[in-house]
Design an enzyme around this catalytic site. Structure first.
Site, PDB file in Angstrom:
ATOM      1  N   GLU A  90       1.333   4.145  -2.901  1.00  0.00           N
ATOM      2  CA  GLU A  90       1.141   4.679  -4.248  1.00  0.00           C
ATOM      3  C   GLU A  90       2.354   5.462  -4.741  1.00  0.00           C
ATOM      4  O   GLU A  90       2.742   5.377  -5.914  1.00  0.00           O
ATOM      5  CB  GLU A  90      -0.105   5.561  -4.284  1.00  0.00           C
ATOM      6  CG  GLU A  90      -1.420   4.797  -4.269  1.00  0.00           C
ATOM      7  CD  GLU A  90      -1.842   4.320  -2.892  1.00  0.00           C
ATOM      8  OE1 GLU A  90      -2.890   3.661  -2.789  1.00  0.00           O
ATOM      9  OE2 GLU A  90      -1.114   4.598  -1.904  1.00  0.00           O
TER      10      GLU A  90
ATOM     11  N   LEU B  55       0.851  -1.199   0.000  1.00  0.00           N
ATOM     12  CA  LEU B  55       0.000   0.000   0.000  1.00  0.00           C
ATOM     13  C   LEU B  55       0.882   1.243   0.000  1.00  0.00           C
ATOM     14  O   LEU B  55       1.112   1.853   1.048  1.00  0.00           O
ATOM     15  CB  LEU B  55      -0.916  -0.002   1.231  1.00  0.00           C
ATOM     16  CG  LEU B  55      -2.042  -1.041   1.222  1.00  0.00           C
ATOM     17  CD1 LEU B  55      -2.610  -1.222   2.608  1.00  0.00           C
ATOM     18  CD2 LEU B  55      -3.131  -0.621   0.270  1.00  0.00           C
TER      19      LEU B  55
ATOM     20  N   PHE C 265      -8.554   3.218  -6.344  1.00  0.00           N
ATOM     21  CA  PHE C 265      -9.553   4.251  -6.611  1.00  0.00           C
ATOM     22  C   PHE C 265      -8.779   5.518  -6.966  1.00  0.00           C
ATOM     23  O   PHE C 265      -7.705   5.776  -6.405  1.00  0.00           O
ATOM     24  CB  PHE C 265     -10.448   4.513  -5.396  1.00  0.00           C
ATOM     25  CG  PHE C 265     -11.376   3.377  -5.074  1.00  0.00           C
ATOM     26  CD1 PHE C 265     -12.673   3.363  -5.566  1.00  0.00           C
ATOM     27  CD2 PHE C 265     -10.949   2.323  -4.287  1.00  0.00           C
ATOM     28  CE1 PHE C 265     -13.531   2.313  -5.276  1.00  0.00           C
ATOM     29  CE2 PHE C 265     -11.794   1.267  -3.992  1.00  0.00           C
ATOM     30  CZ  PHE C 265     -13.092   1.258  -4.495  1.00  0.00           C
ATOM     31  N   ALA C 266      -9.323   6.322  -7.860  1.00  0.00           N
ATOM     32  CA  ALA C 266      -8.641   7.558  -8.257  1.00  0.00           C
ATOM     33  C   ALA C 266      -8.358   8.444  -7.054  1.00  0.00           C
ATOM     34  O   ALA C 266      -7.358   9.170  -7.030  1.00  0.00           O
ATOM     35  CB  ALA C 266      -9.486   8.315  -9.288  1.00  0.00           C
ATOM     36  N   ASP C 267      -9.210   8.376  -6.047  1.00  0.00           N
ATOM     37  CA  ASP C 267      -9.031   9.187  -4.840  1.00  0.00           C
ATOM     38  C   ASP C 267      -7.661   8.954  -4.199  1.00  0.00           C
ATOM     39  O   ASP C 267      -7.071   9.865  -3.624  1.00  0.00           O
ATOM     40  CB  ASP C 267     -10.114   8.833  -3.808  1.00  0.00           C
ATOM     41  CG  ASP C 267     -11.507   8.804  -4.398  1.00  0.00           C
ATOM     42  OD1 ASP C 267     -12.326   9.647  -4.023  1.00  0.00           O
ATOM     43  OD2 ASP C 267     -11.777   7.933  -5.248  1.00  0.00           O
ATOM     44  N   PHE C 268      -7.159   7.718  -4.285  1.00  0.00           N
ATOM     45  CA  PHE C 268      -5.933   7.361  -3.573  1.00  0.00           C
ATOM     46  C   PHE C 268      -4.680   7.922  -4.239  1.00  0.00           C
ATOM     47  O   PHE C 268      -3.584   7.833  -3.688  1.00  0.00           O
ATOM     48  CB  PHE C 268      -5.814   5.842  -3.456  1.00  0.00           C
ATOM     49  CG  PHE C 268      -6.947   5.190  -2.704  1.00  0.00           C
ATOM     50  CD1 PHE C 268      -7.826   5.941  -1.939  1.00  0.00           C
ATOM     51  CD2 PHE C 268      -7.139   3.821  -2.768  1.00  0.00           C
ATOM     52  CE1 PHE C 268      -8.877   5.351  -1.242  1.00  0.00           C
ATOM     53  CE2 PHE C 268      -8.185   3.216  -2.083  1.00  0.00           C
ATOM     54  CZ  PHE C 268      -9.055   3.983  -1.318  1.00  0.00           C
TER      55      PHE C 268
ATOM     56  N   HIS D  98     -14.040   7.674  -2.112  1.00  0.00           N
ATOM     57  CA  HIS D  98     -14.077   6.670  -3.168  1.00  0.00           C
ATOM     58  C   HIS D  98     -14.918   7.152  -4.350  1.00  0.00           C
ATOM     59  O   HIS D  98     -15.346   6.347  -5.174  1.00  0.00           O
ATOM     60  CB  HIS D  98     -14.666   5.348  -2.648  1.00  0.00           C
ATOM     61  CG  HIS D  98     -13.826   4.655  -1.633  1.00  0.00           C
ATOM     62  ND1 HIS D  98     -13.764   5.055  -0.319  1.00  0.00           N
ATOM     63  CD2 HIS D  98     -12.992   3.584  -1.740  1.00  0.00           C
ATOM     64  CE1 HIS D  98     -12.946   4.262   0.354  1.00  0.00           C
ATOM     65  NE2 HIS D  98     -12.464   3.360  -0.486  1.00  0.00           N
TER      66      HIS D  98
END
Length: 667
Positions: free
Chosen positions: A407, A405, A430-433, A474
């Site tokens: 990114e 985890l 998710f794009a949020d991350f 999310h």
């Protein structure tokens, strides 16, 4: 805890079995950065250079490391590692031109001092954010491992930079994947003026290695032979038994963070103690004591080095200041690439949006054996949306890689792979991350070609959008975060055909891409998709529907909202699907505005500062004479995305859009 000098006031050297020639080679290599330092401090006082980041007193670390590695092994230095650049024999005139912002420097005047790389010399320079370098080293190390090359990558960090999350991520990924990377921490006591005890609550970095499951070694960083022998031994072993090792080099920064900051915050006795451990003076005295260096040889080598420095400076100073060239500046934002659109051939079948994406990714994996997929849970699990389901069985765990985890580290590793000629696809769960990988995208991927000509062959897939009652973390539409960043390309398909064709196109292109895919479309829409490999033209919009009353410019889910709205309202509308957000299709926008004279922009993203604002402003500036009504736009509320379905429905622009569309048609 004060960062005191070791008890021994004189460094102890052990020549082992090194020849006189090898010892003298290290000496000559060691004095080059010191003599440059001396010259640069004079030039700084004279106002002939603007800034200087000194590595005075730390030269032995760079010189020991650069001489211990093979010349074709990558080193990722920081701003106190001048010896890495000189040790790899970069032409001094180009190095000095780089410092002065001249055209013949490595960045054509676009970046400062040591912020550059040279693939020819297997050097990858830093950015000011420090920590991201470690992840790039991971990517290079991964490339070596995948290619079964017996090579080592070495990356530097300071003790201050170790406080960044990128330090943890870089070490953790290297340990989990057993990457052949040597992490050298220059433990010099201070991060600018902040002493070590205010950065971390341990004494030595060798305490951290076991926590990551890696070996940790401490060396006396001012002893060039200790550094050289340690790195040499580790590199030879790692080439045969790939794994990461943490090397802590104890040293001290004898000058300010940069010259303007000074060293008044450093206790005087520390400066005096560490001055006695000067790496150049002590090694020189040692060579003299064992009869390897005599006065004549010393004078000859120093004169040779000084002449090379002066000759290089003369060439660099004689070069005229840069004459700006607008065309060249704009052209260098992206790596050169001319897309040759591959038209679909053969039969088509009905596919869901999600299956079209999976199909394109699979065919690109078949087309490019050097394409590596990385992401959380994309292996056996097939990703949270199952797009890579079965990929690990088909392509193997080396190419379809589950990641920790982290990114930032994985995006950085993608860039490292690109440097070694691989292609990388990184899936955001998710794009949020992506927010925790933001720096790697906007400062490394986006800028690296403009800065020094290195392509970033990385595609980041971004499952995006609301409508699933998934709440504020999310459901975000965050494409506008990146729309403002030169050097990126952004695509956002609205239908299965474009989803496959644009993904294939993005993976072909050596430039960095953000590929947005709306989660709500995955299994809710289907369409005719060619079975064989094909691409869609990047930068080209498409009319999803034609009409003559009004132009609706949109993308992604907005296309479907627009089609439904005009059908319900009985409006004849051009619906222009941008498909590519960066670079966007100005010609197509101008054409539809001229056709209908009325235009509204629809986006799922929050309204303020969105992509619609930019395009509407462009229309007002460039198409004013074609307009019969004010340029309008609609988007989601300027709030975070709410969780409760009724709140989310209010947040999204669908109902407000209908009202504004009616107002525009009746204007």
């Amino acid at each position: 805890m004060e960062f005191s000098a070791p008890n021994a006031q004189i460094l102890t050297f052990d020549r082992k079995n090194h020849s006189d020639e090898a010892l003298l080679k290290l000496y000559e290599s060691l004095i080059v950065p010191r003599r440059i330092e001396e010259k640069m401090l004079i030039l700084l006082r004279q106002g002939r250079i603007s800034k200087w980041f000194s590595g005075w007193g730390q030269e032995a670390i760079s010189i020991g490391a650069v001489n211990a590695l093979n010349s074709d092994e990558f080193i990722l230095p920081m701003h106190r590692n001048l010896g890495i650049f000189t040790g790899r024999n970069l032409p001094l005139e180009r190095l000095f031109a780089q410092f002065q912002g001249k055209k013949s420097g490595f960045t054509k005047g676009r970046d400062r001092s040591f912020h550059f790389g040279s693939i020819e010399h297997h050097i990858l320079g830093m950015i000011s954010h420090l920590g991201p370098q470690l992840a790039i080293a991971d990517g290079i190390g991964l490339a070596h491992k995948l290619s079964k090359e017996k090579k080592v990558t070495l990356v530097f960090s300071g003790d201050g930079a170790s406080s960044e999350g990128d330090f943890h991520e870089g070490l953790n990924v290297a340990a989990v994947w057993k990457l052949p990377v040597i992490f050298v921490v220059e433990h010099n006591g201070y991060g600018l003026s902040t002493p070590s005890e205010e950065q971390f609550a341990f004494k030595y970095f060798t305490e951290k290695g076991p926590g990551y499951g890696m070996e940790a070694v401490r060396v006396q960083g001012n002893n060039v032979l200790d550094v050289y022998d340690t790195i040499l031994r580790l590199a030879e072993d790692i080439r045969e038994n790939p794994r990461p090792v943490l090397v802590e080099a104890i040293t001290f920064r004898m000058r300010g963070h940069e010259e303007a900051s000074g060293t008044k915050y450093v206790p005087k006795h520390l400066m005096e103690e560490w001055a006695q451990l000067d790496p150049v003076d002590n090694y020189e005295a040692y060579l003299e004591s064992i009869g390897v260096l005599d006065a004549a040889t010393k004078e000859k080598l120093n004169q040779k080095v000084k002449k090379a420095i002066n000759d290089g400076l003369e060439i660099a100073f004689a070069e005229e200041p840069i004459t700006p060239n607008l065309e060249e500046e704009l052209a260098d934002v992206y790596a050169p690439f001319s897309q040759e659109v591959i038209a679909p051939k053969g039969p088509s079948t009905e596919k869901r949006f999600i299956d079209a994406i999976s199909d394109g990714l699979r065919q690109s994996m078949e087309k490019y054996p050097n394409l590596i997929l990385m992401g959380q849970d994309i292996g056996e699990y097939g990703g949270v949306f199952k797009i890579t389901d079965g990929f690990k069985v088909k392509f193997g765990g080396d190419r379809v890689r589950n990641t920790p985890l982290c990114e930032s580290a994985i995006i950085g590793a993608g860039l490292g792979l690109s440097i070694k000629g691989y292609k990388a696809m990184v899936e955001m769960q998710f794009a949020d991350f992506v927010s925790v990988g933001f720096n790697q995208i906007v400062n490394n991927l986006a800028k690296i070609h403009y800065r020094w000509g290195q392509q970033a062959d990385v595609v980041i897939r971004m499952p995006t959008g609301a409508g699933t009652a998934a709440g504020p973390f999310h459901s975000q539409s965050n494409e506008a975060w990146f729309f403002h960043t030169p050097g990126l390309k952004i695509v956002y398909p609205s239908n299965p055909h474009d989803a496959k064709g644009l993904l294939n196109a993005a993976l072909e292109d050596p430039n960095p891409y953000l590929y947005f895919e709306h989660k709500l479309l995955y299994r809710s829409i289907s369409g005719s998709v060619p079975e064989n490999y094909y691409t869609v033209e990047v930068g080209k919009a498409a009319l999803a529907q034609e009409g003559n009353q009004v132009s609706i410019i949109t993308y992604g889910m907005g296309v479907h909202w627009a089609i439904k709205a005009v059908e319900e309202m009985g409006i004849s509308a051009d619906i222009l699907d941008l498909r590519t957000l960066l670079p966007w299709d100005q010609e197509a926008v101008a054409a539809t505005v001229k056709k209908t004279g009325k235009v509204i922009f629809l986006q799922e993203d929050t309204l303020t500062g969105g992509i619609g604002a930019e395009i509407c402003a462009w229309i007002s500036e460039h198409c004013f004479k074609d307009l019969d009504a004010p340029v309008m736009r609609e988007g989601s509320l300027d709030t975070p995305v709410p969780f409760a379905p009724n709140l989310e429905k209010q947040f999204l622009p669908t109902e407000r859009f209908k009202g504004k569309l009616r107002e525009l048609v009746e204007f």
